[in-house]
Design a protein around this motif. Structure first.
Motif, PDB file in Angstrom:
ATOM      1  N   ALA A   1       4.125   2.996   8.659  1.00  9.39           N
ATOM      2  CA  ALA A   1       5.152   2.027   8.237  1.00  9.39           C
ATOM      3  C   ALA A   1       4.578   0.644   7.954  1.00  9.39           C
ATOM      4  O   ALA A   1       5.091  -0.074   7.101  1.00  9.39           O
TER       5      ALA A   1
ATOM      6  N   VAL B   1      -4.421   4.083  -0.557  1.00  9.41           N
ATOM      7  CA  VAL B   1      -5.303   5.227  -0.365  1.00  9.41           C
ATOM      8  C   VAL B   1      -6.220   5.330  -1.576  1.00  9.41           C
ATOM      9  O   VAL B   1      -5.781   5.162  -2.711  1.00  9.41           O
TER      10      VAL B   1
ATOM     11  N   GLY C   1       0.811  -1.213   0.000  1.00  8.21           N
ATOM     12  CA  GLY C   1       0.000   0.000   0.000  1.00  8.21           C
ATOM     13  C   GLY C   1       0.837   1.252   0.000  1.00  8.21           C
ATOM     14  O   GLY C   1       2.047   1.210  -0.244  1.00  8.21           O
ATOM     15  N   ASN C   2       0.170   2.362   0.265  1.00  9.78           N
ATOM     16  CA  ASN C   2       0.880   3.640   0.194  1.00  9.78           C
ATOM     17  C   ASN C   2       0.420   4.643   1.253  1.00  9.78           C
ATOM     18  O   ASN C   2       0.529   5.850   1.048  1.00  9.78           O
ATOM     19  N   ILE C   3      -0.128   4.147   2.369  1.00 10.65           N
ATOM     20  CA  ILE C   3      -0.493   5.085   3.438  1.00 10.65           C
ATOM     21  C   ILE C   3       0.766   5.542   4.170  1.00 10.65           C
ATOM     22  O   ILE C   3       1.862   5.049   3.912  1.00 10.65           O
ATOM     23  N   ASP C   4       0.602   6.487   5.073  1.00  6.80           N
ATOM     24  CA  ASP C   4       1.806   7.071   5.675  1.00  6.80           C
ATOM     25  C   ASP C   4       2.351   6.261   6.843  1.00  6.80           C
ATOM     26  O   ASP C   4       3.384   6.631   7.397  1.00  6.80           O
TER      27      ASP C   4
ATOM     28  N   ASN D   1       2.735   0.456   3.918  1.00  8.51           N
ATOM     29  CA  ASN D   1       3.219   1.080   2.687  1.00  8.51           C
ATOM     30  C   ASN D   1       4.393   0.345   2.043  1.00  8.51           C
ATOM     31  O   ASN D   1       5.253   0.970   1.426  1.00  8.51           O
ATOM     32  N   ILE D   2       4.385  -0.969   2.131  1.00  6.46           N
ATOM     33  CA  ILE D   2       5.427  -1.696   1.403  1.00  6.46           C
ATOM     34  C   ILE D   2       4.962  -1.926  -0.036  1.00  6.46           C
ATOM     35  O   ILE D   2       3.769  -1.904  -0.336  1.00  6.46           O
TER      36      ILE D   2
END
Lengths: 511, 511
Positions: B323, B353, B318-321, B326-327
């Motif tokens: 840790a 997101v 994913g791409n959230i903020d 967001n890998i």
């Protein structure tokens, strides 16, 4: 005589009767009532030399004492002129960082060429040419030749000659070897490259690694008299000292004491591990020289040792079959950023298989990889900052959703967190440290940096001082681009990010 | 009545006078002299139910005992027919692996949809549609709704009603909720998807997480009577139990004992950590449910706990903020391979997101990432193997260059290595374990596998039995390709590799 440059006196006399290594004489240098005693050495061909590194300008005088009659400038005086351009003196530590003696910034960006000096002239020339165009300002290389995979060539010279029985004789230094080695040292130094000199190592088919402690010390005694006056040299007691199974920790402490006691200039000194770290708390040890890829521990080790942390082997960019020599260029660049953003330092190495078996890490030659130019980009970036980086503890801001976590049923959530932390054992702590993969650094209030490593965030928050204004930039470590994200930021701000690996955010205080 | 399928008796009677949750009656099922006592529950609208999971075929008879007069099939008998196609019974552990009751192979490939049941009908339908086309055969989801970032919607139902003062009343189960929840459970089960049911969790704005232990147990009592007879359910005591600061370890042990004592079928049971692992040595705990990305520890934990190791949260694609969310898809696939090649298991999750804030990990909906199809490829590969994988200790072969390392000056190099290992402390051990990034598995002598993770090797060696012949294939985990490298290999062989990340080598014994 110039400040920060080696000054050499050359005398003549009959060769020493016994040991050519242990024979010594001394010259005392005087300046303004201060004096420094420097040991000389036999340099072969009836020549004796003494080397002195002047730290101050002014008129030095000297006087030599020797049992063997020596001829030449045994006494004399000479003006030491101010440092020439580009001559900054030795590198010293300053807190968690390094600095040249004259106060010039020095951020080590090392590379590794273990058997640099033991290659053919052609390869050495190629290596020097490569280094001229590379970002590296430190090279880890060995005084002894190295035998290991991809590194089988027989060197032309060795540090000593053999005796009549064919055994190495530490009392008879091989002058050709030392002259050859010093030329390399000086060429590197002239390019602004420090030699992180590896004094011992276990990868050896000639028998240097299994000599007696007494032989090692005779060798060191000669080495220190020859090399200590060069400003651009550091002592690395060993490469992977803990693989030298014939030595105990006490042996290493003895070697360390010997080097420190016989180096009258106090060069940087450390010792490089395979797995078990050397004891960096020892007073002679100037910095932490660590083999590991645990970049996430940099801030903890800075705190623990209160000395600069250098990741002097974190695996190499390459494609050989061994785990330490086959990470991608991206990953090596990533490790550089992870370390450097915390104010630590990282060393490069390259191990691409090639037809000629000249792999950079062992022998030099050409760089074939893609990390060096990105390391150059990082280096330029770090040199452009107003000061060295320290780890940054970004203020923790509890989000509205965090408040709903069970902790908030307590009047004192800190106590709950404390209980939570108390449960955690060493294994879990190490695992969770490794997992938190964002790295934080700052230069006072002037610059704040977050490096997201392999996190692919589409956005992040930055918590900046409320009373100052910052320009916020996004840096792509691999693409080597910098893009302005916010022009006048303060307090807690949201930054949109590209959602990919290798991204840093930097906030620079506006004037 | 079919073997391995829930059998339900529906009775009628006046509603319970007091607690609708605690009121209980029991039915005893008989088969061939064996009997099993099963507790019933009030299901609302004057209906009482008892649910039974028959494990064997044959003619069952039953008899109900109740204080309240109940009408309907309080006693009776029925033939239990052999399992229908695709019905394999409960999943059990077998050594370090899992297996269905009927002996069918089951390799958990889980995903995470915490608040699956607490979404709108539309989202749930979309989720079910996604799952039909995804590789996952286990879903971690919660009985209680979840409040956290990207997860703020108010659910339609809750497990209980509120009392006159507006407080949750655990004695009055919300029948609409349970019927709704069970429909989801059954739909998943019918798709061959196990529910890894999370009984408690800290992400809560409604107050379920801070109820008293007594309230929790009343809730559990009812839950276990309603759900235990479904074959496709596992108990996960909590999600991140160690963030529930109002509970002590003793509380958790009490909850664990309660669940184990009131589940008459012995479903799989574990507890999921934030940082501090639950005590997996406890007899009720069937497998290790671990949040960590320390896949390199799988073989060590298998050895330590002698139970299957499931990485039930190793960060999400994913791409959230944050840790943990967001890998990259590549990295999640990499973690799957790292775990699975050692015979451990890994769970998926996705946190991209999106405008509508429907992130898979919390709410379901659509998968937007790129890991699921690669996980499907891995799953197919693992199901195609002749047995489950165990960690493989590839025989160590000392190369000619290794012999020159100082160790060999000793008559007994083992002693030297022992001394070397003795120096290593816990921190160094953890670091060096994390660094060795190749993973080894095998199925007896039939299959040997090495997964190189992020190592970019141009070649490797494989040490195979001398007396058998193997076909050696190169697998690209990301590109999902398989290429034959060697057709008849035995003993120590060299395999040329593409020098990139995400490569596995597999040697399959020839018939």
């Amino acid at each position: 005589m110039y400040q920060y440059e080696m000054f050499e006196l050359s005398l003549t006399g009959e060769p020493p009767q016994g040991s050519q290594a242990l024979f010594t004489f001394q010259t005392v240098f005087h300046l303004d009532g201060e004096e420094k005693t420097v040991k000389g050495f036999y340099a072969g061909s009836n020549t004796y030399k003494v080397r002195f590194l002047p730290k101050k300008t002014g008129r030095y005088s000297w006087k030599t004492e020797s049992i063997i009659p020596l001829e030449g400038p045994v006494a004399g005086e000479e003006e030491c002129l101010p440092a020439r351009t580009g001559r900054h003196g030795m590198v010293k530590t300053e807190g968690l960082h390094f600095v040249y003696e004259d106060g010039t910034k020095y951020l080590p960006f090392g590379t590794t060429i273990y058997a640099l000096a033991h290659q053919s002239g052609e390869i050495i020339e190629q290596t020097m040419h490569t280094l001229e165009h590379a970002p590296f300002n430190k090279v880890r290389h060995c005084i002894f030749p190295k035998h290991y995979r991809y590194n089988h060539n027989e060197p032309q010279f060795f540090p000593f000659e053999k005796n009549a029985e064919g055994k190495w004789d530490v009392h008879r230094p091989c002058m050709d070897y030392w002259e050859h080695f010093e030329k390399i040292l000086v060429r590197l130094g002239d390019m602004g490259i420090e030699t992180d000199l590896i004094l011992f190592h276990p990868y050896d088919r000639w028998g240097f690694s299994i000599m007696s402690m007494e032989e090692w010390k005779i060798h060191l005694d000669y080495l220190l008299r020859r090399l200590s006056a060069y400003p651009f040299i550091w002592w690395s007691l060993a490469n992977e000292y803990d693989l030298m199974f014939n030595r105990t920790m006490e042996d290493w402490y003895e070697i360390e004491e010997f080097v420190a006691a016989n180096d009258c200039y106090g060069h940087l000194l450390s010792n490089h591990n395979c797995v078990h770290f050397y004891d960096f708390t020892r007073p002679n040890v100037t910095h932490c020289c660590i083999q590991t890829d645990g970049m996430h521990k940099a801030a903890e080790w800075q705190e623990r040792y209160q000395k600069p942390v250098v990741f002097d082997e974190c695996c190499y960019e390459g494609n050989i079959d061994m785990a330490w020599g086959n990470i991608s260029a991206f990953e090596l660049v990533n490790r550089f950023w992870r370390g450097c953003i915390q104010g630590a330092f990282v060393t490069h190495g390259e191990t691409y298989v090639s037809e000629d078996e000249v792999l950079w890490w062992a022998r030099g030659g050409r760089l074939k990889g893609q990390s060096a130019q990105r390391i150059a980009f990082l280096k330029d970036f770090l040199y452009s900052l107003p000061s060295c980086i320290s780890p940054w503890k970004e203020p923790f801001v509890m989000g509205p959703d965090d408040r709903n976590i069970t902790a908030t049923v307590f009047e004192k959530p800190e106590e709950a967190y404390e209980r939570f932390r108390a449960l955690v054992n060493t294994e879990e702590r190490e695992l969770s440290q490794a997992k938190d993969a964002c790295y934080y650094g700052h230069c006072g209030d002037q610059v704040y940096i977050k490096y997201f490593a392999r996190q692919c965030c589409a956005m992040c928050f930055l918590t900046l001082p409320e009373d100052k204004k910052y320009e916020v930039e996004i840096i792509d470590a691999w693409e080597m681009t910098r893009t302005t994200a916010l022009e006048e930021a303060c307090g807690r701000v949201e930054v949109r990010l590209p959602g990919k690996e290798g991204i840093a955010v930097i906030a620079k205080q506006l004037p």
